[in-house]
Enzyme design. Structure first.
Site, PDB file in Angstrom:
ATOM      1  N   PHE A  54      25.111  50.983   3.761  1.00 33.98           N
ATOM      2  CA  PHE A  54      24.047  50.050   4.118  1.00 33.98           C
ATOM      3  C   PHE A  54      23.529  49.281   2.903  1.00 33.98           C
ATOM      4  CE2 PHE A  54      23.194  53.829   7.070  1.00 33.98           C
ATOM      5  CZ  PHE A  54      24.210  53.439   7.926  1.00 33.98           C
ATOM      6  N   ARG A  66      26.421  62.653  -1.853  1.00 35.81           N
ATOM      7  CA  ARG A  66      25.662  63.632  -1.085  1.00 35.81           C
ATOM      8  C   ARG A  66      25.924  65.087  -1.463  1.00 35.81           C
ATOM      9  NH1 ARG A  66      26.771  64.963   5.314  1.00 35.81           N
ATOM     10  NH2 ARG A  66      25.035  66.383   5.653  1.00 35.81           N
ATOM     11  N   GLU A 118      17.508  46.801   6.053  1.00 34.75           N
ATOM     12  CA  GLU A 118      18.071  46.745   4.703  1.00 34.75           C
ATOM     13  C   GLU A 118      18.138  45.334   4.134  1.00 34.75           C
ATOM     14  OE1 GLU A 118      19.718  50.399   6.796  1.00 34.75           O
ATOM     15  OE2 GLU A 118      19.467  48.269   7.291  1.00 34.75           O
ATOM     16  N   SER A 137      16.826  61.690   2.021  1.00 32.09           N
ATOM     17  CA  SER A 137      18.231  61.642   1.644  1.00 32.09           C
ATOM     18  C   SER A 137      18.436  61.073   0.249  1.00 32.09           C
ATOM     19  CB  SER A 137      19.027  60.801   2.656  1.00 32.09           C
ATOM     20  OG  SER A 137      19.070  61.433   3.909  1.00 32.09           O
ATOM     21  N   HIS A 140      25.362  58.728  -0.797  1.00 29.50           N
ATOM     22  CA  HIS A 140      26.289  59.084   0.284  1.00 29.50           C
ATOM     23  C   HIS A 140      27.531  58.170   0.270  1.00 29.50           C
ATOM     24  CE1 HIS A 140      22.673  61.181   1.412  1.00 29.50           C
ATOM     25  NE2 HIS A 140      23.216  61.701   2.486  1.00 29.50           N
ATOM     26  N   ARG A 198      22.768  62.672  -5.938  1.00 29.67           N
ATOM     27  CA  ARG A 198      21.585  61.968  -5.413  1.00 29.67           C
ATOM     28  C   ARG A 198      20.295  62.601  -5.956  1.00 29.67           C
ATOM     29  NH1 ARG A 198      20.679  64.057   0.794  1.00 29.67           N
ATOM     30  NH2 ARG A 198      21.700  66.070   0.580  1.00 29.67           N
ATOM     31  N   ASP A 240      29.075  62.766   9.116  1.00 26.56           N
ATOM     32  CA  ASP A 240      28.580  61.549   9.770  1.00 26.56           C
ATOM     33  C   ASP A 240      29.697  60.576  10.111  1.00 26.56           C
ATOM     34  OD1 ASP A 240      26.090  62.572   9.586  1.00 26.56           O
ATOM     35  OD2 ASP A 240      25.300  61.141   8.148  1.00 26.56           O
TER      36      ASP A 240
END
Length: 318
Positions: free
Chosen positions: A86, A170, A61, A40, A112, A13, A120
């Protein structure tokens, strides 16, 4: 021996963030949108240098995809940023109707991805996104392997006309590809030649495949390792040429075996050169909470799993 060495671990990322910042300086048509995850997605540098070319849409989104599609009509090149879950599952209808159907020049940048999102848990992890996106007509699907390649891919997709799905992750992983590389969409990269088995890997599994090849060499097995950074369009020529040489194939991906790289490769082989194949991927399951290392081990997405698949596929050769 591996000719590539770990130059120091970094997250893919951050490679995206570095590439986006560079694009901000080079291309005034590049704009960025984010759904409340700037940190993020590592978009801070682009925003600080180009505040008038950034749109914070909040946790909306679907609206972000619609805005991005509209921006292309004015000649802009929008890069959207949020988690892979998402970026795809939550907004699939908007992508299909507003972006893919009309061939809008939107770059859907998804962080991610896979189980390495980690703690998560399953609601934020996604293991279906490659399948979802590759089925959309005209959508290019890219899954780079390390920081340097993600940066290079980010630069390359700005020059590509049409919708792109760019997938990255991530955790900090081995950074081993050249700093000054040129990223060619749709062109597989031979990382290590071999004669006994072909290992076709993508994303975080590429480095694992190289380590597995080194371990296999110590046991007298010559593994050819190919980095499939572009899943669509797939480099069928490279896949068939390698399979013809080695006689068997292992695919490795941080994704469900249904709909991912493995199935794309299987279609190519079934059409051109039927070849024994084993799949290193998740087995039709959701993820769970845990560290990236724990989850990669539990779901069989590492060096050990690749070696096991190699020993399983070699005896199946004609």
């Amino acid at each position: 021996m591996i000719k590539y060495t770990d130059q120091g671990k970094n997250d893919t990322r951050s490679g995206f963030g570095a590439g986006l910042a560079e694009l901000g300086r080079k291309n005034p048509k590049v704009v960025a949108l984010c759904a409340d995850l700037v940190g993020s997605l590592k978009m801070d540098e682009f925003i600080s240098e180009n505040p008038d070319r950034f749109f914070q849409v909040g946790i909306a989104e679907a609206n972000m995809m619609g805005i991005a599609a509209g921006l292309t009509i004015g000649g802009y090149i929008p890069f959207t940023g949020t988690f892979a879950n998402f970026s795809t599952g939550r907004v699939y209808d908007q992508i299909r109707q507003s972006i893919a159907y009309s061939g809008k020049n939107v770059k859907i940048c998804a962080s991610h991805a896979g189980v390495t999102l980690g703690e998560d848990g399953a609601t934020h992890q996604i293991l279906e996104d490659i399948g979802l996106m590759k089925m959309l007509p005209g959508m290019t699907v890219i899954n780079p392997c390390d920081y340097n390649q993600t940066r290079a891919a980010t630069l390359a997709i700005a020059e590509h006309e049409g919708p792109v799905y760019l997938r990255f992750g991530r955790p900090k992983v081995a950074n081993f590809t050249p700093v000054d590389q040129t990223f060619e969409i749709g062109k597989a990269l031979m990382l290590q030649p071999g004669t006994d088995v072909t290992v076709l890997a993508t994303g975080h599994l590429v480095w694992e495949a190289l380590v597995a090849a080194e371990n296999l060499a110590e046991q007298g097995i010559s593994a050819e390792v190919i980095n499939i950074h572009t899943i669509k369009p797939l480099d069928a020529q490279a896949i068939v040429a390698s399979a013809k040489k080695t006689g068997c194939v292992v695919t490795a991906e941080e994704h469900n075996y249904l709909g991912g790289l493995g199935e794309s490769v299987a279609r190519v082989l079934a059409t051109h050169l039927p070849t024994p194949q084993e799949f290193v991927a998740t087995q039709d399951t959701f993820g769970e909470s845990g560290t990236p290392e724990q989850l990669m081990d539990k779901y069989g997405l590492n060096t050990k799993a690749i070696e096991k698949a190699v020993f399983k596929v070699i005896p199946r050769k004609a």
